[in-house]
Design an enzyme around this catalytic site. Structure first.
Site, mmCIF file in Angstrom:
data_model
loop_
_atom_site.group_PDB
_atom_site.id
_atom_site.type_symbol
_atom_site.label_atom_id
_atom_site.label_comp_id
_atom_site.label_asym_id
_atom_site.label_seq_id
_atom_site.Cartn_x
_atom_site.Cartn_y
_atom_site.Cartn_z
ATOM 1 N N LYS A 244 8.890 3.586 -3.597
ATOM 2 C CA LYS A 244 9.157 5.090 -3.565
ATOM 3 C C LYS A 244 10.456 5.095 -4.119
ATOM 4 O O LYS A 244 11.337 4.565 -3.703
ATOM 5 C CB LYS A 244 8.946 5.414 -2.031
ATOM 6 C CG LYS A 244 9.636 7.021 -2.039
ATOM 7 C CD LYS A 244 9.219 7.310 -0.508
ATOM 8 C CE LYS A 244 10.010 8.697 -0.153
ATOM 9 N NZ LYS A 244 9.613 9.224 1.079
ATOM 10 N N ASP A 249 15.892 13.078 -0.538
ATOM 11 C CA ASP A 249 15.217 13.848 -0.039
ATOM 12 C C ASP A 249 15.693 15.140 1.002
ATOM 13 O O ASP A 249 16.200 14.726 2.112
ATOM 14 C CB ASP A 249 14.069 12.928 0.733
ATOM 15 C CG ASP A 249 13.190 13.641 1.409
ATOM 16 O OD1 ASP A 249 12.864 14.812 1.194
ATOM 17 O OD2 ASP A 249 12.376 12.961 2.344
ATOM 18 N N LYS A 256 15.073 19.627 5.812
ATOM 19 C CA LYS A 256 15.577 18.617 6.916
ATOM 20 C C LYS A 256 16.914 19.303 7.427
ATOM 21 O O LYS A 256 17.624 19.724 6.848
ATOM 22 C CB LYS A 256 15.699 17.485 6.374
ATOM 23 C CG LYS A 256 14.718 16.485 6.012
ATOM 24 C CD LYS A 256 15.224 15.218 5.309
ATOM 25 C CE LYS A 256 13.973 14.370 4.932
ATOM 26 N NZ LYS A 256 13.004 13.880 5.873
ATOM 27 N N ARG A 331 4.309 10.131 -0.318
ATOM 28 C CA ARG A 331 2.793 9.915 -0.323
ATOM 29 C C ARG A 331 2.365 10.454 -1.648
ATOM 30 O O ARG A 331 1.463 10.032 -2.475
ATOM 31 C CB ARG A 331 2.191 10.364 0.999
ATOM 32 C CG ARG A 331 2.132 11.698 1.126
ATOM 33 C CD ARG A 331 1.742 12.066 2.500
ATOM 34 N NE ARG A 331 2.589 11.756 3.723
ATOM 35 C CZ ARG A 331 2.648 11.858 4.942
ATOM 36 N NH1 ARG A 331 1.288 12.142 5.345
ATOM 37 N NH2 ARG A 331 3.646 11.459 5.632
HETATM 38 N N1 BES Z 1 11.943 10.103 3.594
HETATM 39 C C1 BES Z 1 11.316 10.504 4.680
HETATM 40 C C2 BES Z 1 11.062 9.325 6.068
HETATM 41 C C3 BES Z 1 12.342 8.842 6.348
HETATM 42 C C4 BES Z 1 12.707 9.218 7.749
HETATM 43 C C5 BES Z 1 12.979 7.611 5.773
HETATM 44 C C6 BES Z 1 13.929 8.488 8.347
HETATM 45 C C7 BES Z 1 13.760 7.038 6.405
HETATM 46 C C8 BES Z 1 14.528 7.589 7.475
HETATM 47 C C9 BES Z 1 9.910 11.069 4.256
HETATM 48 O O1 BES Z 1 9.948 11.632 3.302
HETATM 49 C C10 BES Z 1 9.602 12.305 5.504
HETATM 50 O O2 BES Z 1 10.447 13.370 5.395
HETATM 51 N N2 BES Z 1 8.676 11.915 6.250
HETATM 52 C C11 BES Z 1 8.461 13.113 7.125
HETATM 53 C C12 BES Z 1 6.796 12.921 7.075
HETATM 54 C C13 BES Z 1 6.133 14.293 7.831
HETATM 55 C C14 BES Z 1 6.563 15.616 7.515
HETATM 56 C C15 BES Z 1 4.651 13.972 7.878
HETATM 57 C C16 BES Z 1 8.626 12.650 8.452
HETATM 58 O O3 BES Z 1 8.672 11.309 8.715
HETATM 59 O O4 BES Z 1 9.196 13.338 9.465
HETATM 60 ZN ZN ZN Z 2 11.026 10.864 1.577
HETATM 61 MN MN MN Z 3 10.631 13.758 3.146
#
Ligand code: BES
Ligand code: ZN
Ligand code: MN
Length: 477
Positions: A244, A249, A256, A331
């Site tokens: 990835k 992000d 976020k 994803r």
């Molecule tokens: N990049 C994040 C996941 C992440 C979280 C990486 C903490 C490293 C540390 C990913 O893109 C994300 O935001 N995932 C969401 C998915 C949800 C919206 C279904 C998450 O985990 O909250």
């Molecule tokens: Zn992410």
């Molecule tokens: Mn994300």
């Protein structure tokens, strides 16, 4: 890597000395005076593990370890190496020679811990010179460690350093294009080919996932294909690595919050960095294996043009996805890369991503959440490789029922599941874009850490590089 590693045929008396031993009998008496030896004996009796002797021209340190190559012991030894590096830097030592008669594995693990812990990221410090670790060269004196052992250690440590650098680079430097440039440089240095697809080519390939996530960005996406194919490769079908490459992000329109969330999201390309790092280690150490790595890259930002919750997008595979949260972007870009991988007829695809907070919440920073569809032999080899390098795998179930949570009212799939099993539904989403033996590694927990964790350091850890390289090396042996 600003530290050099060299094989030595003697332990010179002018150089800082580290003796690795299990007991007094393995300590070279000629390196110490009678008084020093009796002091050492007393310390051993008192169960001291690290005995430091300040000799006239140098430090001589006796490090007591257990001589067995079980993985838990090797980890203890790596950590001892890290403590020692701290000590040497503490007294501004420039070099040290590790001398030992115990097993190769233990000496190599100790050296690895010492070298990996010496990592620093000082590119943006204006007083870098004064903060720089003093330790610059490590000698290894051991009768059965070979030049090729040393070269392998150098390759691995350099690869981990480079991976950490990429993760630690701030997002205003490391755009998707810059990430691809860095891979190109690594390919030139290590000897693998790098092809970077630009936005136009990505559009022609119809990578709808990558293009949608990129809509809110002012920078174009990239899709990097790295390939190492030596003439003596033992495999006919390639091993394919996918990482990835979300260079930042924000969550996109599903923005976020900043504290403990968006503030560390420059690490969201750690999977991409890890597969690039593994390519570097594999090519540098000339493993006889055909490997290809794929990194889809973009940032994820809100903007007037950004994709929004409710959008339905068509992926490269032709499948449609209803986006219900723009923060589940990893994803989407990975799905296109996994679909692309089908055309490579892979032996096995290993995909690394900082995919879900749920994976980090479940096991923290101490391991990698894995799941997938591989045979039992592969599963066992992966577990062993993970243990050997102490990047341990916690396998989650990839049960069919989780697909129920990804059903959309209007498209083939939606990009989020329910409130539970978030790491699994993410993996299950990706499985929809594969048709080959596949293993998913969610490194959201260990990729970027706040506190100092021994030789892993803090911030970018480079997790994944050692796991991949160890697995592949054992496979082709
Ligand atoms: N990049 C994040 C996941 C992440 C979280 C990486 C903490 C490293 C540390 C990913 O893109 C994300 O935001 N995932 C969401 C998915 C949800 C919206 C279904 C998450 O985990 O909250
Ligand atoms: Zn992410
Ligand atoms: Mn994300």
């Amino acid at each position: 890597m600003h530290i050099t590693i060299a094989l030595q045929n003697t332990a010179r008396k002018t150089e800082n000395l580290i003796v690795l031993a299990t007991a007094e009998k393995e300590i070279p008496k000629e390196q110490f005076s009678k008084e020093e030896m009796s002091f050492i004996r007393k310390e051993i009796k008192d169960k001291k593990k690290q005995i430091v002797i300040n000799q006239y021209k140098r430090l001589a340190i006796v490090q007591l370890v257990t001589d067995n190559s079980e993985y838990a012991n090797l980890e203890i030894v790596r950590k001892a190496g890290a403590v020692l590096a701290g000590r040497l830097n503490g007294v501004k030592a420039n070099q040290a020679t590790i001398s030992s008669t115990i097993s190769t594995e233990v000496v190599m693990a100790f050296s690895e811990g010492l070298i990996l812990s010496n990592y620093q990221f000082l590119k943006y410090k204006s007083k870098a010179a004064s903060e720089k670790n003093s330790l610059k060269s490590v000698g290894i004196h051991h009768k059965s460690i070979t030049k090729s052992d040393i070269d392998y250690l150098k390759a691995i440590c350099t690869a981990v350093y480079k991976t950490r650098d990429l993760v630690n680079e701030p997002p205003n430097f490391l755009t998707a294009v810059e990430l691809s440039n860095q891979f190109t440089k690594m390919g030139k240095d290590a000897g693998f080919t790098v092809k970077v697809f630009d936005k136009e080519e990505i559009t022609k390939m119809k990578m709808g996932g990558l293009l949608s996530v990129n809509l809110g960005s002012i920078d174009p996406p990239t899709f990097t294909v790295m390939e190492y194919k030596p003439a003596n490769a033992v495999n006919t079908k390639p091993y394919v690595l996918v990482g990835k490459g979300v260079v930042y992000d924000t969550g996109g329109m599903s923005l976020k919050p900043t504290p403990n969330s968006m503030d560390s999201m420059k690490c969201d390309m750690a999977g991409g960095a890890a597969v690039g790092g593994a390519m570097y280690a594999i090519a540098k150490s000339k493993l006889p294996v055909h490997v290809i790595a794929l990194v889809p890259a973009t940032d994820n930002r809100p903007d007037g043009n950004a994709y929004v919750p409710g959008d339905v997008i068509t992926m490269m595979s032709g499948k449609t996805v209803e986006v219900l949260n723009t923060d589940a972007e990893g994803r989407l870009i990975l799905a296109d890369a996994l679909h692309y991988a089908k055309s490579l007829k892979p032996e096995l695809v290993m995909e690394f991503s900082t995919l879900t907070g749920a994976a980090a919440a479940a096991i923290g920073q101490y391991g990698i959440v894995s799941m997938g569809k591989v045979n039992d032999a592969t599963r066992a080899e992966l577990e062993i490789a993970g243990n050997n390098v102490y990047e341990r795998l916690a396998e989650f179930p990839m049960w069919d029922e989780y697909d129920d949570l990804l059903k959309s009212d209007i498209a083939d799939l939606k990009n989020i599941g329910g409130p539970y099993g978030g790491a699994i539904t993410a993996g299950r989403f990706l499985l929809n874009f594969t048709d080959y033996p596949y293993m998913h590694f969610d490194i959201a927990g260990p990729a970027f850490i706040k506190g100092n964790d021994s030789y892993r350091g803090k911030n970018g850890t480079g997790v994944g590089v050692r796991l991949i390289t160890e697995f592949i090396k054992n496979r082709v042996k």
